[in-house]
Design an enzyme around this catalytic site. Structure first.
Site, PDB file in Angstrom:
ATOM      1  N   LYS A  50      31.040  31.988 -11.765  1.00 12.24           N
ATOM      2  CA  LYS A  50      30.319  32.566 -10.627  1.00 12.24           C
ATOM      3  C   LYS A  50      30.559  31.730  -9.373  1.00 12.24           C
ATOM      4  O   LYS A  50      30.837  32.272  -8.297  1.00 12.24           O
ATOM      5  CB  LYS A  50      28.815  32.661 -10.946  1.00 12.24           C
TER       6      LYS A  50
ATOM      7  N   GLN B 194      20.715  30.497 -14.140  1.00  7.49           N
ATOM      8  CA  GLN B 194      21.316  31.131 -15.313  1.00  7.49           C
ATOM      9  C   GLN B 194      20.318  31.178 -16.474  1.00  7.49           C
ATOM     10  O   GLN B 194      19.607  30.221 -16.743  1.00  7.49           O
ATOM     11  CB  GLN B 194      22.575  30.351 -15.723  1.00  7.49           C
TER      12      GLN B 194
ATOM     13  N   ASP C  79      19.822  37.533  -8.061  1.00  8.76           N
ATOM     14  CA  ASP C  79      19.835  38.025  -9.442  1.00  8.76           C
ATOM     15  C   ASP C  79      18.892  39.228  -9.590  1.00  8.76           C
ATOM     16  O   ASP C  79      18.919  39.918 -10.611  1.00  8.76           O
ATOM     17  CB  ASP C  79      19.291  36.891 -10.319  1.00  8.76           C
TER      18      ASP C  79
HETATM   19  N1  GUN Z   1      22.681  35.502 -18.341  1.00 14.92           N
HETATM   20  C1  GUN Z   1      23.433  36.563 -18.696  1.00 14.92           C
HETATM   21  N2  GUN Z   1      23.530  37.427 -17.671  1.00 14.92           N
HETATM   22  C2  GUN Z   1      22.819  36.917 -16.666  1.00 14.92           C
HETATM   23  C3  GUN Z   1      22.537  37.353 -15.336  1.00 14.92           C
HETATM   24  O1  GUN Z   1      22.953  38.417 -14.866  1.00 14.92           O
HETATM   25  N3  GUN Z   1      21.762  36.521 -14.610  1.00 14.92           N
HETATM   26  C4  GUN Z   1      21.277  35.353 -15.096  1.00 14.92           C
HETATM   27  N4  GUN Z   1      20.516  34.607 -14.302  1.00 14.92           N
HETATM   28  N5  GUN Z   1      21.504  34.928 -16.307  1.00 14.92           N
HETATM   29  C5  GUN Z   1      22.288  35.696 -17.087  1.00 14.92           C
END
Ligand code: GUN
Length: 309
Positions: free
Chosen positions: A71, A115, A140
């Site tokens: 990311k 995450q 998010d």
């Molecule tokens: N873990 C798996 N997918 C995601 C996501 O889209 N956002 C976050 N924060 N954690 C994740």
């Protein structure tokens, strides 16, 4: 299993039970993600600042390490500023909340992503951390303020994977209005917000989950199936109505039949579904890339709003 070609091509002549059928159209993520990123870039050029995405991770789960670094890297590649905070798995809740508060107050930070999930051993509350993020920087889309806006049809930041699924379907000209969409999985991250977005797009929505008594019968009613449970190959061809569209959100690591040490990534949908569905998103190369593109798009939207454009 047919040899699926990229970007929506059809392969004719596959045979199942003696009947001539067409293999599913492949809903490849890359071209749809590229289109979304091009929009993000165009918006970015009109901004008076360079947007900055900050990613926070607790612990060193290999999948989370991979996703968070990707990311941050993709943000840079698009020309954004990015930051990555890699915190130890025993970090205190206070330290995480203090970091989030400092990012909230930093005028150079446009978007914050923490995450999930946290390590099982971590004492840090996921709910508390998500609630601490400034909703205007919640790229998010998981803060309850943004959840509420989604369900109240008010503008807000949308969760990346559900918004990415909608963008993927739109890219391939698949309209969901009036269609029966069955979402398998009721997570805060995917299933529930996706139901809201599908409703907004005028679909008839069913959410199935682990307590649904006859999953196969429920899924067979669907014009569009979205699988988001994290169970390898849960959805089989027998569960899918011929001609249905199937979107696979699952990313599961299973032992590699060829003996590869890192295992193999498979979705929640069995590859044989390609022989029944009219369209199917692959894993990898489907929804996953859309999630990241949507995150970067959200970061640009957040920056736009912070700078009142
Ligand atoms: N873990 C798996 N997918 C995601 C996501 O889209 N956002 C976050 N924060 N954690 C994740």
């Amino acid at each position: 299993m047919p040899d699926l070609s990229p970007d929506g091509a059809r392969i004719d002549g596959a045979r199942i039970d003696g009947a001539r059928i067409e293999a599913a159209r492949v809903l490849a993520g890359e071209p749809a993600a590229a289109a979304l990123l091009a929009q993000a870039q165009a918006k970015m050029q009109a901004l008076p600042i360079v947007p900055k995405l900050v990613v926070v991770r607790i612990g060193d789960d290999p999948a989370s390490v991979y996703y968070t670094r990707m990311k941050a890297r993709r943000a840079k590649k698009l020309g954004m500023a990015s930051g990555l905070h890699e915190l130890p798995s025993d970090v205190s809740e206070t330290a995480v909340l203090e970091l989030v508060a400092s990012l909230n107050h930093d005028p150079l930070v446009s978007g914050i992503l923490v995450q999930l999930p946290f390590p099982k051993t971590s004492a840090v509350s996921q709910a508390k951390v998500l609630a601490a993020i400034d909703p205007a920087k919640d790229v998010d889309g998981l803060h309850v303020a943004n959840t509420g806006r989604l369900w109240a049809d008010e503008p807000g930041l949308l969760p990346c994977t559900p918004a990415g699924v909608m963008a993927l379907l739109a890219h391939y000209g698949i309209a969901v209005a009036g269609q029966h969409v069955v979402i398998v999985g009721r997570s805060h991250l995917v299933g529930k917000p996706l139901a809201g977005l599908m409703l907004r797009a005028n679909a008839t929505v069913t959410i199935a989950h682990s307590r649904t008594p006859d999953l196969a019968a429920t899924v067979r009613q669907a014009d569009v199936v979205v699988a988001a449970v994290g169970r390898p190959w849960l959805i089989t061809a027998a569960m899918v109505r011929p001609g249905a569209v199937v979107v696979d959100v699952g990313i599961n690591r299973v032992p590699d039949p060829d003996g590869g040490e890192d295992g193999k990534l498979v979705g929640d949908v069995h590859p044989e579904v390609a022989m029944v569905a009219s369209a199917l998103s692959p894993v990898p190369g489907g929804v996953g890339v859309m999630t990241v593109a949507q995150l970067l798009y959200n970061t640009v939207l957040a920056a736009e709003q912070q700078h009142q454009l």
